[in-house]
Write a protein that holds these residues in place. Sequence first.
Motif: not given
Length: 183
Positions: A37-41
């Motif tokens: 998930p990009a938000a959890l990079a």
Amino acid sequence: MRDRMMGAPGSKKNIAQHPLQIENLVIDGVATRRYRPAALAGQVLPTVLYFHGGAYYGGSVAGAEMLCRALADFAGCQVISVDYPMAPEHPFPAASLAYYRVLNYLHEYADWYQTTPAGFVLAGDSAGGGLALTTAYLDRVVFATNWVEKLVLNYPDVPGARIEDTSAGIEFKEFGEQMRALF
């Protein structure tokens, strides 16, 4: 024949609702595709190793693409889809050993892959479910590394297998002696 094993009609719909980071990686010589998930990079995430189906001689990470996207998005985890060496060119136990190599490498380089060094989830469908089970057997019984925490098997190809939960872990009655003979 292999080209036709690209997932069921309708399995090409992307139901993931959030942006993902997707990259192709080679992990210890094995081709993989990673979904995060990009938000959890940059965060440490639990890892699901996904094993695609295909009767041990077909299928691919591309055929499991939408399922892996959805899993990474909705579960908020990192999914690594592994492209196993296929039969008949690579007979048993080549695919299971390739998966175990990926598992071992992820454990060893957990910091780089932003994951925990244990607590892996193995998931797969059809032949991939059978390979997930065999890899769990390697983890628990053969090498006693105990890095696998859970199995998620969708219609696994494990004809006649009986699984018993023992205090030492998981035991696969039918395959125990055959697997031990390999090592």
